[in-house]
Enzyme design. Structure first.
Site, mmCIF file in Angstrom:
data_model
loop_
_atom_site.group_PDB
_atom_site.id
_atom_site.type_symbol
_atom_site.label_atom_id
_atom_site.label_comp_id
_atom_site.label_asym_id
_atom_site.label_seq_id
_atom_site.Cartn_x
_atom_site.Cartn_y
_atom_site.Cartn_z
ATOM 1 N N LYS A 319 -41.571 23.527 -27.175
ATOM 2 C CA LYS A 319 -42.378 23.420 -28.393
ATOM 3 C C LYS A 319 -42.231 24.658 -29.275
ATOM 4 C CE LYS A 319 -45.956 22.628 -31.159
ATOM 5 N NZ LYS A 319 -46.217 23.994 -31.608
ATOM 6 N N ASP A 338 -45.668 18.005 -30.139
ATOM 7 C CA ASP A 338 -46.914 18.253 -29.438
ATOM 8 C C ASP A 338 -47.632 16.915 -29.301
ATOM 9 O OD1 ASP A 338 -48.028 17.597 -31.859
ATOM 10 O OD2 ASP A 338 -48.349 19.658 -32.451
#
Length: 421
Positions: A319, A338
């Site tokens: 991420k 996410d």
DNA sequence: CGGTAACCTGGGAT
DNA sequence: AATCCCAGGTTAC
């Protein structure tokens, strides 16, 4: 931003394990150091590159290291500036605003700065934001009557002449938002509708080190505290001035960061991220040619290689790596996945995965789906879709455009509950 | 290899 | 008032 922060309070029954990703790449590397980074990344990141599109290479922004950039600006065109005395007298109270040649549709400040790309820019007026661009303390504001955006440089730095090109570079001004959105809109009616409401939501081109440290602070954290932590890091840099009572600093150099201990970061409230920062800074510093140079060199790599390289740093998983790649390394098709992007994706791109939980593997599929739908600027599309879901934008987005509508919350909870049983 | 708990901290909900 | 949950995740089992 996870679903619950958007949807708020009554999603408590949602399983939180969906955000417990395993990271993998780094662990694999320690387990199997003989495998090349490229092979590793292909094992873990199934993200496809756009089929025909070569990596974009805007003619006027070569991947020059920021440091060289600055030196370059420092040396040229001082003759064009106003006499120092005049500039000084003006700057204190009424800074000189210079229009940027950017249409309103190419840059909306409120849709670009307070949207989680950077935590270093502050709102200093209704339609005005202030922050540092390299060594320059800059304000940006919208001109009245839809006349686009103007900037001003605070503090009369002698190399202020380089500020304009630095600002344009930071704003990624060579990328024409209108053109790439047109392509997205043509194949996606929902995008087209949102695009009209969110005109000018850009992806910035930040300094890689600055971007990396910021997103290192962001893991499993909330905006308020991230901002506080980033403010602390910033205060280690050279003070540039204050605007509307807010203090601004140049981002600290790698050498300066190297002088801060884990203990100091912990005492400043970084929690376990203190270790990540110290570790990452140390690793960067050990790179041949220097960490800044190394980071900048990732701009020239394929996305998967850049992600794999970033993931070797402490505290950087897929991420954070995708955020750094998209927001600072010209990797326009990097997709930070996410739980929130997951919600968007399972609704519009991969309905067959609705209800599943987000695992690293599935996050790879999400990224892949975004890239195959939106192409080489998929990250820009994803950013706009993400912004549409922010609570702060709720007022301007009709509810039928949102991924999850009010009346769906209850259904979802029911579904989750029944799955759990 | 894929899934899970643990990790700092502070604010808000229960 | 005490406790739990959560926040743009990553790491170590």
């Amino acid at each position: 931003m996870t679903s619950s922060s958007i949807l708020s309070p009554n999603l408590l029954l949602l399983p939180c394990s969906c955000r417990h990703g395993a990271s993998s790449l780094k662990r694999l590397q320690t387990l199997a150091p003989t495998i090349s980074p490229r092979r590793l990344s292909s094992l873990l990141l199934t993200m496809k590159r756009p089929r025909r599109a070569p990596p974009p290479s805007p003619p006027s922004t070569p991947p020059t290291p920021q440091t060289i950039h600055r030196l370059h600006h420092h040396r040229r065109r001082r003759c064009c500036e106003k006499p120092v005395s005049m500039r000084q007298s003006l700057a204190a109270e009424s800074p000189e605003w210079v229009p940027l040649d950017l249409a309103e549709s190419e840059l909306s400040l409120p849709l670009t700065f307070p949207t989680g790309q950077t935590f270093r820019w502050k709102r200093t007026g209704p339609l005005r934001f202030t922050g540092a661009v390299g060594p320059h303390l800059v304000s940006l504001k919208h001109l009245e009557g839809g006349g686009g955006v103007a900037y001003c440089v605070h503090g009369n730095r002698p190399d202020g002449a380089g500020a304009r090109s630095a600002v344009l570079d930071f704003l990624n001004a060579d990328i024409r938002l209108g053109e790439i959105w047109e392509v997205f809109s043509a194949s996606d009616s929902r995008f087209a509708e949102l695009a009209r409401l969110l005109r000018g939501a850009r992806v910035l081109r930040q300094d890689p080190l600055e971007c990396l440290i910021q997103f290192l602070c962001s893991s499993n954290n909330n905006i308020a505290r991230i901002t506080k932590m980033v403010d602390f890091v910033s205060s280690l840099g050279r003070h540039l001035g204050s605007v509307k009572g807010l203090e601004f600093y140049e981002f600290p150099s790698l050498e300066r960061l190297l002088a801060v201990s884990e203990k100091e970061f912990r005492e400043a409230g970084f929690g376990y991220r203190a270790k990540y920062i110290v570790g990452t800074v140390k690793t960067l510093q050990s790179k041949p040619g220097g960490g800044v140079e190394w980071l900048t060199s990732l701009r020239g790599l394929d996305l998967q290689d850049a992600i794999a390289a970033l993931c070797t740093l402490s505290g950087v998983g897929s991420k954070v790596a995708a955020c750094v790649a998209l927001f600072s390394l010209d990797q326009h098709h990097a997709i930070p996945v996410d739980t929130h992007v997951w919600q968007i994706a399972t609704r519009y791109l991969l309905p067959e995965l609705a209800g599943a939980r987000l695992t690293p593997k599935l996050s790879g599929r999400v990224a892949e789906a975004f890239v195959s739908k939106y192409g080489k600027y998929a990250g820009w599309a994803q950013t706009m879709l993400f912004i549409a879901e922010l609570p702060s934008q709720k007022a301007i987005i009709p509810s039928h455009c949102l991924t999850i509508q009010e009346d769906e919350k209850v259904e979802r909870i029911d579904k989750e509950a029944s799955v759990a049983e």
